[in-house]
Design a protein around this motif. Structure first.
Motif, PDB file in Angstrom:
ATOM      1  N   TYR A   1       1.847 -24.594 -31.229  1.00  0.00           N
ATOM      2  CA  TYR A   1       0.601 -24.197 -31.887  1.00  0.00           C
ATOM      3  C   TYR A   1      -0.136 -23.158 -31.032  1.00  0.00           C
ATOM      4  O   TYR A   1      -0.939 -23.488 -30.163  1.00  0.00           O
ATOM      5  CB  TYR A   1      -0.249 -25.439 -32.114  1.00  0.00           C
ATOM      6  N   ALA A   2       0.156 -21.897 -31.300  1.00  0.00           N
ATOM      7  CA  ALA A   2      -0.386 -20.794 -30.495  1.00  0.00           C
ATOM      8  C   ALA A   2      -1.912 -20.794 -30.471  1.00  0.00           C
ATOM      9  O   ALA A   2      -2.517 -20.549 -29.427  1.00  0.00           O
ATOM     10  CB  ALA A   2       0.140 -19.457 -31.003  1.00  0.00           C
ATOM     11  N   LEU A   3      -2.538 -21.063 -31.606  1.00  0.00           N
ATOM     12  CA  LEU A   3      -3.993 -21.041 -31.673  1.00  0.00           C
ATOM     13  C   LEU A   3      -4.623 -22.083 -30.743  1.00  0.00           C
ATOM     14  O   LEU A   3      -5.657 -21.825 -30.119  1.00  0.00           O
ATOM     15  CB  LEU A   3      -4.461 -21.264 -33.116  1.00  0.00           C
ATOM     16  N   ALA A   4      -3.996 -23.249 -30.623  1.00  0.00           N
ATOM     17  CA  ALA A   4      -4.534 -24.282 -29.730  1.00  0.00           C
ATOM     18  C   ALA A   4      -4.474 -23.822 -28.273  1.00  0.00           C
ATOM     19  O   ALA A   4      -5.427 -24.025 -27.516  1.00  0.00           O
ATOM     20  CB  ALA A   4      -3.775 -25.594 -29.915  1.00  0.00           C
ATOM     21  N   TYR A   5      -3.366 -23.198 -27.883  1.00  0.00           N
ATOM     22  CA  TYR A   5      -3.265 -22.667 -26.516  1.00  0.00           C
ATOM     23  C   TYR A   5      -4.305 -21.580 -26.290  1.00  0.00           C
ATOM     24  O   TYR A   5      -4.971 -21.540 -25.251  1.00  0.00           O
ATOM     25  CB  TYR A   5      -1.871 -22.108 -26.240  1.00  0.00           C
ATOM     26  N   TYR A   6      -4.431 -20.693 -27.261  1.00  0.00           N
ATOM     27  CA  TYR A   6      -5.398 -19.595 -27.133  1.00  0.00           C
ATOM     28  C   TYR A   6      -6.819 -20.149 -26.972  1.00  0.00           C
ATOM     29  O   TYR A   6      -7.541 -19.761 -26.048  1.00  0.00           O
ATOM     30  CB  TYR A   6      -5.308 -18.671 -28.350  1.00  0.00           C
ATOM     31  N   ASN A   7      -7.201 -21.051 -27.871  1.00  0.00           N
ATOM     32  CA  ASN A   7      -8.564 -21.589 -27.818  1.00  0.00           C
ATOM     33  C   ASN A   7      -8.813 -22.409 -26.558  1.00  0.00           C
ATOM     34  O   ASN A   7      -9.911 -22.367 -26.001  1.00  0.00           O
ATOM     35  CB  ASN A   7      -8.855 -22.417 -29.072  1.00  0.00           C
ATOM     36  N   ARG A   8      -7.796 -23.151 -26.103  1.00  0.00           N
ATOM     37  CA  ARG A   8      -7.952 -23.876 -24.843  1.00  0.00           C
ATOM     38  C   ARG A   8      -8.134 -22.879 -23.698  1.00  0.00           C
ATOM     39  O   ARG A   8      -8.943 -23.088 -22.794  1.00  0.00           O
ATOM     40  CB  ARG A   8      -6.754 -24.788 -24.598  1.00  0.00           C
ATOM     41  N   GLY A   9      -7.409 -21.763 -23.766  1.00  0.00           N
ATOM     42  CA  GLY A   9      -7.564 -20.712 -22.765  1.00  0.00           C
ATOM     43  C   GLY A   9      -8.970 -20.145 -22.751  1.00  0.00           C
ATOM     44  O   GLY A   9      -9.555 -19.913 -21.683  1.00  0.00           O
ATOM     45  N   VAL A  10      -9.535 -19.931 -23.934  1.00  0.00           N
ATOM     46  CA  VAL A  10     -10.906 -19.418 -24.024  1.00  0.00           C
ATOM     47  C   VAL A  10     -11.875 -20.408 -23.375  1.00  0.00           C
ATOM     48  O   VAL A  10     -12.733 -20.016 -22.576  1.00  0.00           O
ATOM     49  CB  VAL A  10     -11.305 -19.141 -25.494  1.00  0.00           C
ATOM     50  N   ALA A  11     -11.723 -21.674 -23.680  1.00  0.00           N
ATOM     51  CA  ALA A  11     -12.613 -22.686 -23.094  1.00  0.00           C
ATOM     52  C   ALA A  11     -12.450 -22.742 -21.577  1.00  0.00           C
ATOM     53  O   ALA A  11     -13.445 -22.811 -20.837  1.00  0.00           O
ATOM     54  CB  ALA A  11     -12.322 -24.058 -23.715  1.00  0.00           C
ATOM     55  N   ARG A  12     -11.224 -22.702 -21.103  1.00  0.00           N
ATOM     56  CA  ARG A  12     -10.982 -22.732 -19.658  1.00  0.00           C
ATOM     57  C   ARG A  12     -11.560 -21.489 -18.981  1.00  0.00           C
ATOM     58  O   ARG A  12     -12.134 -21.579 -17.891  1.00  0.00           O
ATOM     59  CB  ARG A  12      -9.486 -22.858 -19.379  1.00  0.00           C
ATOM     60  N   TYR A  13     -11.404 -20.348 -19.618  1.00  0.00           N
ATOM     61  CA  TYR A  13     -11.951 -19.102 -19.081  1.00  0.00           C
ATOM     62  C   TYR A  13     -13.474 -19.236 -18.937  1.00  0.00           C
ATOM     63  O   TYR A  13     -14.044 -18.892 -17.911  1.00  0.00           O
ATOM     64  CB  TYR A  13     -11.586 -17.934 -19.996  1.00  0.00           C
ATOM     65  N   GLU A  14     -14.098 -19.732 -19.996  1.00  0.00           N
ATOM     66  CA  GLU A  14     -15.558 -19.864 -19.986  1.00  0.00           C
ATOM     67  C   GLU A  14     -16.037 -20.889 -18.954  1.00  0.00           C
ATOM     68  O   GLU A  14     -17.163 -20.793 -18.470  1.00  0.00           O
ATOM     69  CB  GLU A  14     -16.064 -20.214 -21.385  1.00  0.00           C
ATOM     70  N   LEU A  15     -15.178 -21.847 -18.616  1.00  0.00           N
ATOM     71  CA  LEU A  15     -15.522 -22.820 -17.571  1.00  0.00           C
ATOM     72  C   LEU A  15     -15.202 -22.299 -16.170  1.00  0.00           C
ATOM     73  O   LEU A  15     -15.461 -22.975 -15.179  1.00  0.00           O
ATOM     74  CB  LEU A  15     -14.781 -24.142 -17.812  1.00  0.00           C
ATOM     75  N   GLY A  16     -14.621 -21.096 -16.096  1.00  0.00           N
ATOM     76  CA  GLY A  16     -14.351 -20.477 -14.804  1.00  0.00           C
ATOM     77  C   GLY A  16     -12.938 -20.661 -14.291  1.00  0.00           C
ATOM     78  O   GLY A  16     -12.619 -20.192 -13.196  1.00  0.00           O
ATOM     79  N   ASP A  17     -12.081 -21.339 -15.043  1.00  0.00           N
ATOM     80  CA  ASP A  17     -10.702 -21.569 -14.613  1.00  0.00           C
ATOM     81  C   ASP A  17      -9.817 -20.457 -15.170  1.00  0.00           C
ATOM     82  O   ASP A  17      -9.093 -20.643 -16.147  1.00  0.00           O
ATOM     83  CB  ASP A  17     -10.225 -22.949 -15.071  1.00  0.00           C
TER      84      ASP A  17
END
Length: 105
Positions: free
Chosen positions: A19-35
């Motif tokens: 599920y590419a969208l789930a990876y992408y969105n998790r990446g966005v959240a992680r980016y915004e948290l500084g990871d």
């Protein structure tokens, strides 16, 4: 709540590891948290699952730019610009080109 969102994306990925969208969105959240590194891994997995996932390339450009890796950032912004152009997304194409111009200064 970005942490709760990450947990939701983790569950979605367990159900469907492609599920590419789930990876992408998790990446966005992680980016915004500084990871940034975890975000990069997620964006790469999104691309692995969907090689035309243009926003993942763009966000890789942002992440590498933030980390100070200009060459990698330019590479991913170029890839996203090419895909945006192919998809007729003119304003996104222009945005990617603007980032490239700024990085090349």
């Amino acid at each position: 709540d970005k942490q709760a969102a990450i947990e939701d994306y983790n569950q979605a990925i367990k159900i469907n590891p492609n599920y590419a969208l789930a990876y992408y969105n998790r990446g966005v959240a992680r980016y915004e948290l500084g990871d940034k590194q975890a975000a990069i891994e997620d964006y790469n997995q999104a691309i692995k699952n969907d090689p035309n996932y243009v926003n993942a390339y763009y966000n890789l450009g942002l992440a590498y730019s933030t980390l100070g890796d200009k060459q990698a950032a330019i590479e991913y912004f170029r890839k996203s610009a090419d895909l945006y152009k192919q998809q007729g997304k003119e304003s996104d194409y222009e945005s990617a080109l603007k980032h490239i111009t700024q990085l090349e200064k």
